[in-house]
Design a protein around this motif. Structure first.
Motif, mmCIF file in Angstrom:
data_model
loop_
_atom_site.group_PDB
_atom_site.id
_atom_site.type_symbol
_atom_site.label_atom_id
_atom_site.label_comp_id
_atom_site.label_asym_id
_atom_site.label_seq_id
_atom_site.Cartn_x
_atom_site.Cartn_y
_atom_site.Cartn_z
ATOM 1 N N LEU A 164 0.742 -1.157 0.115
ATOM 2 C CA LEU A 164 -0.112 -0.083 -0.052
ATOM 3 C C LEU A 164 1.018 1.256 -0.154
ATOM 4 O O LEU A 164 0.597 2.329 -0.524
ATOM 5 C CB LEU A 164 -0.925 0.069 1.134
ATOM 6 N N GLY A 165 2.152 1.161 0.694
ATOM 7 C CA GLY A 165 2.975 2.277 0.550
ATOM 8 C C GLY A 165 3.500 2.572 -0.760
ATOM 9 O O GLY A 165 3.584 3.757 -1.318
ATOM 10 N N HIS A 166 3.667 1.476 -1.562
ATOM 11 C CA HIS A 166 4.282 1.782 -2.753
ATOM 12 C C HIS A 166 3.069 2.205 -3.631
ATOM 13 O O HIS A 166 3.270 3.035 -4.688
ATOM 14 C CB HIS A 166 4.659 0.169 -3.381
ATOM 15 N N VAL A 167 1.930 1.875 -3.246
ATOM 16 C CA VAL A 167 0.716 2.170 -4.296
ATOM 17 C C VAL A 167 0.577 3.507 -4.305
ATOM 18 O O VAL A 167 0.335 4.467 -5.126
ATOM 19 C CB VAL A 167 -0.623 1.480 -3.822
ATOM 20 N N GLN A 168 0.944 4.288 -3.079
ATOM 21 C CA GLN A 168 0.714 5.440 -2.718
ATOM 22 C C GLN A 168 1.720 6.551 -3.867
ATOM 23 O O GLN A 168 1.617 7.431 -4.186
ATOM 24 C CB GLN A 168 0.918 6.039 -1.337
ATOM 25 N N VAL A 169 3.292 5.771 -3.823
ATOM 26 C CA VAL A 169 4.107 6.616 -4.384
ATOM 27 C C VAL A 169 3.816 6.301 -5.839
ATOM 28 O O VAL A 169 3.695 7.436 -6.667
ATOM 29 C CB VAL A 169 5.465 5.874 -4.030
ATOM 30 N N PHE A 170 3.291 5.143 -6.183
ATOM 31 C CA PHE A 170 3.035 5.037 -7.692
ATOM 32 C C PHE A 170 2.096 6.026 -8.452
ATOM 33 O O PHE A 170 2.258 6.597 -9.244
ATOM 34 C CB PHE A 170 2.499 3.589 -7.880
ATOM 35 N N PHE A 182 -2.297 8.947 -15.480
ATOM 36 C CA PHE A 182 -3.100 8.210 -15.992
ATOM 37 C C PHE A 182 -4.190 9.239 -16.953
ATOM 38 O O PHE A 182 -4.383 10.054 -16.513
ATOM 39 C CB PHE A 182 -4.265 7.301 -14.922
ATOM 40 N N GLU A 183 -4.375 8.434 -18.252
ATOM 41 C CA GLU A 183 -5.344 9.011 -18.973
ATOM 42 C C GLU A 183 -6.652 7.825 -19.217
ATOM 43 O O GLU A 183 -6.192 6.822 -19.629
ATOM 44 C CB GLU A 183 -4.553 9.546 -20.309
ATOM 45 N N GLU A 190 -11.130 3.252 -8.619
ATOM 46 C CA GLU A 190 -11.060 1.713 -8.796
ATOM 47 C C GLU A 190 -9.998 1.423 -9.761
ATOM 48 O O GLU A 190 -9.300 0.309 -9.571
ATOM 49 C CB GLU A 190 -12.407 1.102 -9.096
ATOM 50 N N ILE A 191 -10.230 2.097 -10.732
ATOM 51 C CA ILE A 191 -9.158 1.592 -12.044
ATOM 52 C C ILE A 191 -7.811 1.994 -11.454
ATOM 53 O O ILE A 191 -6.847 1.055 -11.667
ATOM 54 C CB ILE A 191 -9.486 2.492 -13.130
ATOM 55 N N LEU A 192 -7.486 3.193 -11.006
ATOM 56 C CA LEU A 192 -6.203 3.606 -10.564
ATOM 57 C C LEU A 192 -5.563 2.565 -9.543
ATOM 58 O O LEU A 192 -4.326 2.246 -9.840
ATOM 59 C CB LEU A 192 -6.178 4.879 -9.986
ATOM 60 N N VAL A 193 -6.127 2.273 -8.577
ATOM 61 C CA VAL A 193 -5.546 1.341 -7.489
ATOM 62 C C VAL A 193 -5.661 -0.244 -7.976
ATOM 63 O O VAL A 193 -4.737 -0.837 -7.467
ATOM 64 C CB VAL A 193 -6.308 1.546 -5.992
ATOM 65 N N THR A 194 -6.645 -0.406 -8.876
ATOM 66 C CA THR A 194 -6.652 -2.075 -9.334
ATOM 67 C C THR A 194 -5.217 -2.017 -10.195
ATOM 68 O O THR A 194 -4.607 -3.178 -9.974
ATOM 69 C CB THR A 194 -7.639 -2.247 -9.996
#
Ligand SMILES: [Zn+2]
Length: 264
Positions: free
Chosen positions: A46-52, A58-59, A69-73
């Protein structure tokens, strides 16, 4: 690593932020492997997800409206490849274009300027080394996230290409720590690639997707899919390949895999 102290400090602060509860619930609901990870690995992911998400653009394309939903998946699956490693965040990648569903490209037909298909009929996704762009089909992203054991995962596949590009060459060899590791990797991959090509030629069913017989870069990408989605079968049938991937990723996916039986 190449990135500096200031970058690392900024990322450390981002990783330390509380993770939005609704994002976490979305990941738990849509990304099947997540709840199988240890609590420590979940927190790291989850820490990596925040940095990512703070570093990538995204477009939504083809009429797709981007949602959390799209971004975090996408992010949660991509960041599985970063766990346990002292790693950068896919430094060659800047922008992720998301289409609603599978897009069709002609062989070697540009989807956009300088974004090239992978040479197969219907493409679910692709990534282009020079342009820092990746194209993903949301329906395939979602299907890949929902089934963690069918051996197919579009996001893992495309981000494996990004790991391959970290050292600038699309040659199936990511950045490896030591010369000994590079030599061992090259030998094992060459042998395994040869076996897959031979099986593809003769039509023998294989665990590893025969799309990997295309070239060394595709071989690495499909091997990563098998490593995370069918680790027990891969370890049993291709122990040397499994060991190289395990050394590189510093993970043993048999610990969290939902793999049941072979499906080929
Ligand atoms: Zn590929």
């Amino acid at each position: 690593m190449i990135f500096g102290f200031l970058t690392e400090r900024r990322r450390g602060k981002i990783r330390a932020r509380p993770f939005p509860e609704d994002w976490r619930k979305t990941i738990e609901r849509y990304v099947a492997f997540f709840t199988r990870l240890s609590g420590k690995d979940q927190a790291e992911l989850l820490g990596h997800v925040q940095v990512f998400l703070s570093e990538k653009t995204f477009e939504g394309c083809g009429g797709l409206e981007l949602t959390n939903e799209i971004l975090v998946t996408i992010a949660a699956q991509a960041c599985l490849l970063l766990l346990h490693r002292k790693t950068d965040y896919f430094p060659r990648l800047e922008t992720i274009l998301v289409y609603p569903s599978t897009f069709i490209v002609e062989h070697k037909q540009p989807v956009q300027d300088h974004v090239w298909g992978e040479g197969k009929e219907a493409r679910l996704g692709e990534t282009a080394r020079q342009m820092g762009t990746m194209v993903l089909a949301w329906d395939a992203v979602r299907a890949g996230a929902a089934d963690a054991a069918d051996g197919k995962n579009l996001v893992l596949h495309e981000f494996a290409h990004q790991l391959d590009y970290e050292n600038y060459a699309a040659d199936g060899v990511p950045g490896l720590a030591t010369r000994a590791q590079q030599l061992s990797w090259r030998e094992v991959m060459r042998n395994e690639f040869g076996l897959l090509r031979a099986a593809d030629d003769t039509g023998i069913p294989t665990l590893i997707d025969t799309y990997g017989a295309t070239n060394a870069a595709e071989f690495f990408a499909v091997s990563v899919e098998a490593f995370f989605e069918q680790p027990r079968a891969l370890r049993a049938e291709h122990p040397k390949l499994y060991r190289e991937l395990q050394d590189y990723f510093k993970q043993d996916p048999t610990e969290f895999s939902v793999e049941k039986s072979r499906r080929y």
